[in-house]
Write an enzyme that holds these catalytic residues in place. Structure first.
Site, mmCIF file in Angstrom:
data_model
loop_
_atom_site.group_PDB
_atom_site.id
_atom_site.type_symbol
_atom_site.label_atom_id
_atom_site.label_comp_id
_atom_site.label_asym_id
_atom_site.label_seq_id
_atom_site.Cartn_x
_atom_site.Cartn_y
_atom_site.Cartn_z
ATOM 1 N N ASP A 129 0.707 -7.772 -12.901
ATOM 2 C CA ASP A 129 1.020 -6.948 -11.608
ATOM 3 C C ASP A 129 1.411 -5.598 -11.662
ATOM 4 O O ASP A 129 2.503 -4.885 -11.769
ATOM 5 C CB ASP A 129 2.196 -7.873 -11.359
ATOM 6 N N TRP A 130 0.367 -4.880 -11.401
ATOM 7 C CA TRP A 130 0.415 -3.295 -11.419
ATOM 8 C C TRP A 130 0.020 -3.507 -10.016
ATOM 9 O O TRP A 130 -1.212 -3.095 -9.181
ATOM 10 C CB TRP A 130 -1.268 -3.598 -12.521
ATOM 11 N N GLU A 131 0.667 -2.446 -9.661
ATOM 12 C CA GLU A 131 0.843 -2.069 -7.738
ATOM 13 C C GLU A 131 1.048 -0.884 -7.196
ATOM 14 O O GLU A 131 0.621 -0.722 -6.655
ATOM 15 C CB GLU A 131 2.157 -3.042 -7.515
ATOM 16 N N ALA A 132 1.480 0.088 -8.476
ATOM 17 C CA ALA A 132 1.865 1.390 -8.280
ATOM 18 C C ALA A 132 -0.439 2.118 -7.624
ATOM 19 O O ALA A 132 0.075 3.160 -7.402
ATOM 20 C CB ALA A 132 1.677 2.008 -9.871
#
Length: 435
Positions: A129-132
């Site tokens: 979960d990488w959302e930046a």
């Protein structure tokens, strides 16, 4: 066609029998699986509220933790040295992927994966979960525009005499190239260390169909989105599962647009899988039990529009996510338990069993039922005239009792077709493949 339909005149299912088939790989030859990605063990440990999902044929880690043998999620702070900017614009680990050390990231990721997934034969879901930031330059708008701004500034500082168009082109190439190296490299390492895991990134692919206020809203991905997603073929090729988000924005509540919204988001995941040359790539949409950023539970019709829609399109399953904030108080835990016991749980049992029965009746047990385009509203829900849910004396898993009538089977054949599992072929998946 009628000759093919199995004469299931007295087919009885219990969730206990179905759950016994889970040991071993989590998903293969399983028409539809619901995975519980929530820290609801806090409800039991802190508030004495037992949110028992097992009786509804839901897969959950022991203790219902975020990370375990069936499901492990890595947030940005838990895997390597993910570069990003804070809300105040401060860089962390270099801020930009092209300004950070991929070697250092992979070295730490190696240790993080071994610590989080100690079993070499792990075969569960492995979600990053990488959302930046997003790997496509064009998708970094709004608060994510800082990644484009800082990328331009980095190039301009190195080449102060370059004109703006040249700076823009090089900044875009550098950012997208680095983003690809980070995401693909992380997936490759995960697959090398835990090769049976279903590795993939949360929220990919996205359809960006958020124009809900449009009077002619259709739910289709806006113009140009598919072409951008096609440029991420390297990501789909490295993924072992796709995890699009079908969280229901609060603005959708009561609008009647939810089914269109979800339909095209799930369909885009299947489209990119086919485009990447892997039509059997599992698709497991992420679902919340609430409208996003609220404490309003999804009503039954919205469960049909989310879980039901996913199953009807042939998804391998869904991942149900619950924020830790929703388990902070005894009252919120009790509300989740009541919702699970009265609404969500029975619906999961219904759609899971419907998918299994359709697979057995229509696809010889060797494939998933997929809705025909001629029946865009059809769902894999059981006929209440044919089936009933019964409590098991003394507790334990619920029993689903009933029989598919010939009319039920005929309707399935009209509304659905088969997508065969690997190794099987023919219209009803009745023949083994020769390769």
């Amino acid at each position: 066609m009628a000759a093919h339909l199995l004469p299931i005149c007295a087919l009885f299912l219990t969730l206990l029998d179905m759950a016994q088939g889970f040991r071993g790989p989590l998903l293969p030859n399983r028409p539809f699986t619901t995975v519980w990605n929530a820290n609801t063990q806090w409800c039991l440990e802190r508030h004495g509220v037992d949110v028992d999902v097992s009786v509804f044929d839901v897969v959950a880690n022991p203790g219902q933790t975020f990370r375990g043998p069936d499901m492990t999620i890595f947030y940005s702070s838990q895997l390597g040295t993910y570069p990003y900017y804070t809300p105040t614009g401060e860089p962390v680990f270099g801020g930009l992927p092209q300004n950070a050390s991929l070697i250092a990231h992979l070295a730490r990721t190696f240790q993080d994966i071994l610590a989080a997934i100690p079993a070499p034969d792990f075969s569960g879901l492995a979600v990053i979960d990488w959302e930046a930031w997003r790997p496509r330059w064009a998708f970094n708008w709004d608060t994510k525009d800082i990644y484009r701004q800082r990328s331009r500034a980095l190039v301009q500082a190195q080449h102060p005499d370059w004109p703006a168009p040249q700076v823009e082109a090089v900044a875009q190439d550098q950012f997208q190239g680095a983003a690809r190296a980070w995401m693909a490299g992380t997936l490759q390492l995960g697959r090398a260390l835990r090769p049976r895991g279903l590795w993939g990134f949360y929220g990919f692919p996205d359809c960006y169909n958020y124009d809900f206020l449009s009077p002619n809203y259709t739910g289709q991905c806006p113009s140009g989105i598919r072409a951008q997603n096609d440029q991420l073929g390297w990501l789909w090729g490295q993924s072992r599962a796709l995890y699009p988000s079908i969280y229901m924005p609060a603005v959708l509540e009561g609008t009647g647009k939810s089914q269109m919204y979800v339909q095209h988001r799930v369909a885009e995941a299947f489209r990119v899988a086919v485009a990447a040359g892997d039509p059997n790539l599992p698709v497991l949409p992420y679902v919340q039990i609430f409208y996003d950023t609220t404490n309003h539970f999804l009503p039954l019709d919205e469960l049909e529009h989310s879980l039901g829609e996913s199953a009807a399109q042939g998804a391998a399953g869904v991942v149900l996510w619950v924020s830790w904030e929703n388990t902070r108080t005894k009252e919120s835990c009790q509300a989740i338990k009541e919702y699970m016991d009265t609404t969500l749980g029975p619906f999961i049992l219904n759609v899971t069993s419907g998918a299994l029965l359709c697979s057995q009746a229509l696809c010889s047990g060797h494939g998933r039922c997929v809705r025909r385009t001629s029946h865009p509203k059809a769902l894999l829900l059981l006929n209440p005239a044919s089936f009933s849910i019964q409590l098991t004396p003394g507790g334990g898993p619920l029993s689903l009792r009933g029989a598919l009538s010939l009319e039920d089977q005929a309707q399935m054949a009209v509304e659905f077709k088969c997508r065969c599992y690997p190794g099987w072929q023919a219209p009803w998946c009745e023949r083994k493949s020769m390769w």
